[in-house]
Design an enzyme around this catalytic site. Structure first.
Site, mmCIF file in Angstrom:
data_model
loop_
_atom_site.group_PDB
_atom_site.id
_atom_site.type_symbol
_atom_site.label_atom_id
_atom_site.label_comp_id
_atom_site.label_asym_id
_atom_site.label_seq_id
_atom_site.Cartn_x
_atom_site.Cartn_y
_atom_site.Cartn_z
ATOM 1 N N THR A 173 0.846 -1.191 0.000
ATOM 2 C CA THR A 173 0.000 0.000 0.000
ATOM 3 C C THR A 173 0.880 1.239 0.000
ATOM 4 O O THR A 173 1.777 1.366 0.837
ATOM 5 C CB THR A 173 -0.912 0.000 1.246
ATOM 6 O OG1 THR A 173 -1.778 -1.127 1.178
ATOM 7 C CG2 THR A 173 -1.749 1.268 1.311
ATOM 8 N N ASN A 192 -3.845 -11.011 5.515
ATOM 9 C CA ASN A 192 -3.624 -9.760 6.253
ATOM 10 C C ASN A 192 -4.868 -9.135 6.872
ATOM 11 O O ASN A 192 -4.927 -7.927 7.086
ATOM 12 C CB ASN A 192 -2.934 -8.722 5.346
ATOM 13 C CG ASN A 192 -1.562 -9.163 4.906
ATOM 14 O OD1 ASN A 192 -1.132 -10.280 5.204
ATOM 15 N ND2 ASN A 192 -0.850 -8.313 4.192
ATOM 16 N N TYR A 195 -7.973 -8.755 5.718
ATOM 17 C CA TYR A 195 -8.976 -8.096 4.874
ATOM 18 C C TYR A 195 -10.147 -9.050 4.631
ATOM 19 O O TYR A 195 -10.220 -10.127 5.226
ATOM 20 C CB TYR A 195 -8.319 -7.569 3.604
ATOM 21 C CG TYR A 195 -7.261 -6.546 3.926
ATOM 22 C CD1 TYR A 195 -7.599 -5.361 4.577
ATOM 23 C CD2 TYR A 195 -5.912 -6.780 3.670
ATOM 24 C CE1 TYR A 195 -6.628 -4.431 4.938
ATOM 25 C CE2 TYR A 195 -4.940 -5.862 4.024
ATOM 26 C CZ TYR A 195 -5.305 -4.691 4.666
ATOM 27 O OH TYR A 195 -4.351 -3.770 5.032
ATOM 28 N N HIS A 224 -6.591 -11.118 -2.846
ATOM 29 C CA HIS A 224 -5.973 -10.890 -1.543
ATOM 30 C C HIS A 224 -6.800 -11.598 -0.471
ATOM 31 O O HIS A 224 -7.838 -11.109 -0.034
ATOM 32 C CB HIS A 224 -5.901 -9.394 -1.262
ATOM 33 C CG HIS A 224 -4.947 -9.005 -0.173
ATOM 34 N ND1 HIS A 224 -4.334 -9.931 0.646
ATOM 35 C CD2 HIS A 224 -4.475 -7.797 0.232
ATOM 36 C CE1 HIS A 224 -3.540 -9.301 1.506
ATOM 37 N NE2 HIS A 224 -3.618 -8.006 1.275
ATOM 38 N N ASN A 271 -4.484 -6.653 11.546
ATOM 39 C CA ASN A 271 -5.879 -6.210 11.486
ATOM 40 C C ASN A 271 -6.820 -7.063 12.343
ATOM 41 O O ASN A 271 -7.964 -7.323 11.976
ATOM 42 C CB ASN A 271 -6.373 -6.173 10.041
ATOM 43 C CG ASN A 271 -5.801 -5.001 9.267
ATOM 44 O OD1 ASN A 271 -5.668 -3.904 9.808
ATOM 45 N ND2 ASN A 271 -5.449 -5.218 8.010
#
Length: 363
Positions: free
Chosen positions: A25, A177, A179, A174, A234
């Site tokens: 990112t 992580n 998400y 993805h 996260n």
């Protein structure tokens, strides 16, 4: 010459070497649009065999962070066409990483009329940075209905088609992580009692359905996936049976004959280690191309290649700070250090102004 720098054929796609630029990112997409500055950034790093872009939102609901790009509008597709053309001119191939942020979001980073959605109505811990109000607590997301699930899956399909239209060589789903896909996998964020929750098999259903639909739409050879077993980013948490769940997921992915499995190991950044046992089990279960990622240098990559533990090798922060990373690795040249203060700030500073070894030598 080391095999690390030799060409490699990935499902019919010829890569100029086995070095991958990992997705990172960078928050330079003003109004969520790919732009000329981003095209310059990726083109500078076109010495990679394969570039995987930063996370790209498949829909407006997936735009959780400030200034991240999307792939759901005509203007976004147009912007990405400039990026992919520049990268191909530089010699690399490029996949778009499709990233729906799910509960890792904030309304101030999103357009009016959008929703923050997740498997369950459980807020992510910590805060989200917003350009308007600074850090803000993650709000409680809406628990996705079956209609929301079907819509989100279709958004991945539409974004994948847009990626091909924009000139990408493929997409990376993805699933790591913390998400949206990872939120379905992890019981810390998925406490559903329907077909998408409860058992590990049910929690993997959303991921597998996205994979099935995307690979059917653009071709399995153009579809990769990223997973992060034992990841805690996260708000993801360890849980009983996690190793078995990820090995079973890798085995369930096997029949799709995807381009690759990108396995994340962020132990070098403070995350729990991903042991050699689970890596070996997932590699065997998936039985396809594996991208190793996390804390790699030239020596580690060459060892993994010699031991046949992976085919491709992803570098993140080293690529961020060294646009000519492949040449530096090949010639054993010193590397620039990344400027952590400019990882996510707008503009070219800490983005396109890192010097190449040649430029530094002249200076």
């Amino acid at each position: 010459m080391s095999l690390l720098f030799a060409p490699y054929t990935l499902k019919g796609l010829t890569l100029q070497n086995r070095i991958v630029m990992a997705p990172m990112t960078r928050s330079r997409a003003i109004d969520n649009l790919p732009n000329d500055l981003m095209a310059e950034y990726y083109a500078q790093r076109g010495n990679a065999g394969l570039i995987i872009t930063e996370g790209v939102a498949p829909s407006a609901n997936g735009l959780g962070y400030a200034r991240i790009p999307g792939l759901f509008s005509e203007d976004q597709v147009k912007g990405w066409k400039t990026v992919t053309a520049r990268v191909h001119e530089a010699g690399a191939k490029i996949f778009a990483q499709l990233m729906h942020t799910g509960r890792v979001s904030h309304p101030d980073n999103m357009a009016e009329g959008t929703e923050i959605v997740a498997p369950s109505a459980i807020a992510a811990p910590g805060e989200m940075y917003t350009d308007t109000k600074g850090p803000q607590a993650h709000p409680e997301p809406k628990a996705m209905s079956l209609e929301d699930i079907a819509q989100a899956q279709q958004e991945f399909v539409d974004a994948a088609k847009n990626a091909i239209q924009a000139g990408f060589d493929g997409v990376e789903i993805h699933g790591a992580n913390g998400y949206l896909l990872d939120q379905f996998l992890n019981p810390a964020s998925n406490q559903r009692s329907d077909a998408y929750g409860g058992s590990a098999e049910n929690r993997a259903r959303f991921v597998l359905e996205v994979v099935e639909k995307v690979s059917a739409a653009i071709g399995p050879e153009k579809t990769g996936i990223r997973l992060s077993p034992f990841g805690v980013f996260n708000g993801m948490e360890d849980y009983d049976g996690q190793e078995e769940a990820f090995v079973a997921l890798a085995e369930a992915l096997r029949p799709y004959h995807l381009a690759y499995l990108h396995l994340v190991d962020h132990e070098s950044m403070g995350a729990p280690p991903v042991g050699e046992t689970i890596k070996a089990k997932m590699r065997k279960a998936f039985d396809g191309v594996l991208i190793a990622s996390g804390g790699l240098d030239k020596a580690k990559a060459e060892t993994l290649l010699a031991e046949e533990k992976a085919e491709l090798f992803a570098f993140g922060r080293d690529f961020l700070a060294n646009p000519d990373l492949v040449a530096r690795l090949k010639q054993d040249l010193p590397l620039n250090s990344p400027d952590f203060d400019t990882f996510y700030t707008p503009g070219e500073k800490g983005y396109t102004d890192y010097p190449t070894a040649a430029a530094a030598s002249i200076a």
